[in-house]
Design an enzyme around this catalytic site. Sequence first.
Site, mmCIF file in Angstrom:
data_model
loop_
_atom_site.group_PDB
_atom_site.id
_atom_site.type_symbol
_atom_site.label_atom_id
_atom_site.label_comp_id
_atom_site.label_asym_id
_atom_site.label_seq_id
_atom_site.Cartn_x
_atom_site.Cartn_y
_atom_site.Cartn_z
ATOM 1 N N ASP A 184 56.602 25.554 92.321
ATOM 2 C CA ASP A 184 55.200 25.512 91.899
ATOM 3 C C ASP A 184 54.885 26.801 91.150
ATOM 4 O O ASP A 184 55.502 27.838 91.379
ATOM 5 C CB ASP A 184 54.265 25.369 93.102
ATOM 6 C CG ASP A 184 52.916 24.749 92.708
ATOM 7 O OD1 ASP A 184 52.712 23.548 92.972
ATOM 8 O OD2 ASP A 184 52.070 25.472 92.131
ATOM 9 N N CYS A 192 49.324 10.387 88.686
ATOM 10 C CA CYS A 192 47.988 10.159 89.244
ATOM 11 C C CYS A 192 46.959 10.082 88.117
ATOM 12 O O CYS A 192 45.769 10.278 88.341
ATOM 13 C CB CYS A 192 47.634 11.235 90.261
ATOM 14 S SG CYS A 192 47.768 12.894 89.620
ATOM 15 N N ALA A 231 57.620 24.319 86.318
ATOM 16 C CA ALA A 231 58.541 23.225 86.663
ATOM 17 C C ALA A 231 59.295 22.711 85.433
ATOM 18 O O ALA A 231 60.447 22.273 85.547
ATOM 19 C CB ALA A 231 57.773 22.089 87.330
ATOM 20 N N ARG A 285 55.001 10.256 101.312
ATOM 21 C CA ARG A 285 55.562 11.266 102.228
ATOM 22 C C ARG A 285 56.372 10.600 103.328
ATOM 23 O O ARG A 285 57.448 11.076 103.706
ATOM 24 C CB ARG A 285 54.443 12.119 102.846
ATOM 25 C CG ARG A 285 53.913 13.206 101.935
ATOM 26 C CD ARG A 285 52.961 14.149 102.675
ATOM 27 N NE ARG A 285 51.731 13.473 103.069
ATOM 28 C CZ ARG A 285 50.631 13.416 102.321
ATOM 29 N NH1 ARG A 285 50.589 13.998 101.138
ATOM 30 N NH2 ARG A 285 49.558 12.782 102.756
ATOM 31 N N PHE A 303 56.447 20.547 91.500
ATOM 32 C CA PHE A 303 54.981 20.596 91.595
ATOM 33 C C PHE A 303 54.584 20.422 93.066
ATOM 34 O O PHE A 303 53.811 19.534 93.418
ATOM 35 C CB PHE A 303 54.321 19.514 90.729
ATOM 36 C CG PHE A 303 54.691 19.567 89.268
ATOM 37 C CD1 PHE A 303 53.938 20.314 88.373
ATOM 38 C CD2 PHE A 303 55.791 18.870 88.783
ATOM 39 C CE1 PHE A 303 54.269 20.362 87.023
ATOM 40 C CE2 PHE A 303 56.133 18.916 87.434
ATOM 41 C CZ PHE A 303 55.371 19.656 86.553
HETATM 42 N N1 SAH Z 1 53.009 17.207 95.119
HETATM 43 C C1 SAH Z 1 51.846 17.873 95.670
HETATM 44 C C2 SAH Z 1 50.636 17.757 94.782
HETATM 45 C C3 SAH Z 1 50.826 18.327 93.402
HETATM 46 S S1 SAH Z 1 49.384 19.069 92.796
HETATM 47 C C4 SAH Z 1 51.538 17.316 97.049
HETATM 48 O O1 SAH Z 1 52.010 16.247 97.400
HETATM 49 O O2 SAH Z 1 50.793 17.973 97.801
HETATM 50 C C5 SAH Z 1 49.922 19.814 91.369
HETATM 51 C C6 SAH Z 1 50.596 21.150 91.593
HETATM 52 O O3 SAH Z 1 51.287 21.440 90.382
HETATM 53 C C7 SAH Z 1 49.670 22.336 91.842
HETATM 54 O O4 SAH Z 1 50.064 22.989 93.017
HETATM 55 C C8 SAH Z 1 49.859 23.252 90.621
HETATM 56 O O5 SAH Z 1 49.875 24.632 90.978
HETATM 57 C C9 SAH Z 1 51.205 22.826 90.152
HETATM 58 N N2 SAH Z 1 51.504 22.989 88.707
HETATM 59 C C10 SAH Z 1 50.763 22.599 87.647
HETATM 60 N N3 SAH Z 1 51.435 22.801 86.486
HETATM 61 C C11 SAH Z 1 52.633 23.331 86.827
HETATM 62 C C12 SAH Z 1 53.788 23.737 86.102
HETATM 63 N N4 SAH Z 1 53.835 23.616 84.776
HETATM 64 N N5 SAH Z 1 54.840 24.198 86.792
HETATM 65 C C13 SAH Z 1 54.813 24.313 88.134
HETATM 66 N N6 SAH Z 1 53.755 23.936 88.883
HETATM 67 C C14 SAH Z 1 52.677 23.457 88.239
#
Ligand code: SAH
Length: 390
Positions: A245, A333, A273, A207, A223
Site C-alpha cells: 500500500d 468497486c 502497487a 475475505r 492495495f
Molecule cells: N483491499 C482493501 C481495500 C483497498 S482500499 C481492503 O480489503 O481493505 C484502497 C487502498 O489502495 C488504500 O489503502 C490506498 O492507500 C491504496 N492505494 C491507492 N493507490 C495506490 C497505489 N497506486 N499504490 C499502492 N496503494 C494505493
Amino acid sequence: MQRVQLNAKASGFARRGQPWFYRDDFAAGEQAPARLVRVVDENERDLGLGITSTGKLALRLCGPWAEGEVPDRETFFGNRLQAAFARRAMRLGPHDGTRLVHAESDWLPGLVLDRYGPVLVLQATSAFVEQSLDAIVPFAADALKATTVIARNDVGARKHEGLAEEVRLLHGNRVEQVTIVEHGVRHTVRPFVGHKTGFYLDQRPARALVQQLAHGRTVLDLFCYQGGFSLAALVGGAVSSVAVDQSQEALDLAAAGARDNGVQGLLPVHGNAFDFVRDARGRGESYELIVLDPPAFAKSRRELPGAERGYRDLNRQALRLLAPGGQLLTCTCSHHMTLPRFEEVVRQATAGLPFRVVLEQRLGAGDDHPVLLSHPESEYLKALLLRRVD
Ligand code: SAH
C-alpha cells in the site's frame, strides 16, 4: 395529503421497479422538498410512497404502504428499519460487522447504516433522511442496543441535497475503534476515520474465500489498506502475505492487526502497487494467491477509458506474477465498470500470456448489501477468481 403524479412514461418505469425520478417525470404535484409523499401513476393508480428533494433526483420511491396513508416519520422509519434488521437477524451477533440498511435495496433511499458490534455508523445522503435523524437514531439505538451512533456524512453525494459534509457523534459515547470478528479473524474498525463507514464490510465473502484458499500458500495483497485480506489469509494458514500500500498508516494498522490475531508472516511493502508488480517480475518473484483490490479508478463514466487501461495493465502484471496453478482474486468497486465490461478488460489482460487463465468464480458484496435488480446502480462491487492453468 402530499401527492406526486408521474407522467405516463415515468409511470411505466416505476411499475418496472425503477426507484429514481426527475422533475421532468412529474405530471402533477410539485411538492415541498424533503417530504414523504404518496405517488400515483398517470391513471391515478397507487405507486406507494416516495421522498421528494430539491436536488436533481426530485423523487425516490420507498415502497408500498397502506393505501391512502402517509405515515409520520417515526412510523415510516420504524417499519422500514425493523424489516431491514429482521432480514439480517443471523448477522447480529455481538462481534458481527454488518450492513443493516442498504438504501434503495431496503426501501430507504438516502440511508446507509452499518453495525460494528455495539457501534452504529450511518450515512445520510438525502435531506429527508437528514431531517429525520431524530426518528431514525433512537429507534436503531434501542432496537440494536447500541452504545454509540456516529454519522459518517463525509460523502460528496450530500452536496446534491445542499447538505454539508461532516462526521459527528449522534448518540452515546465516543468510540475510536472497535473489533469485529469474521470467521475467527479479528478486524479493527475505526468508525470515525476508517474508509467508508470505518471498514470494507462489502468484501466479507471475498475475505472468507481468501481465508479458505490461502492455506500453505504464499500470498500477495495489492492495495491492502489495513490488511483485511492478508489477515484472513494468514489466519487461514498462509505461509506469508506481502501486503502493498502507498499509505504507511494503513500498513501500520495491518501490522497491528497481525499482532492482534497472533499471526506471523505479514510482509508490509510501502509503495506504489503499479511499480511493485512491474519490479516484482524483474526480481523473478511469484505468488500462489494474489488479491488485487484497487480503489475505484472510474469515479464517473468519462473516466472509464483511462480506468480500463489501469485495470488491464494491473491485471496483466498480476497474472504474470502467478505461480503455476496460482489464483488471482481481482476486484473492481467502480459503479461504471459493469460485470461484462470488467470481464472483457480482464480477458484482454490475458492476451499473449504463456499460460491459460480460467475463471473459477464470480463474487460480489455480501448478502447484507443486496442488489435491487431494478436498480443496477446498487451493484458496484464485482470480483473474479481466476486460475493459471499450464
Ligand atoms: N483491499 C482493501 C481495500 C483497498 S482500499 C481492503 O480489503 O481493505 C484502497 C487502498 O489502495 C488504500 O489503502 C490506498 O492507500 C491504496 N492505494 C491507492 N493507490 C495506490 C497505489 N497506486 N499504490 C499502492 N496503494 C494505493
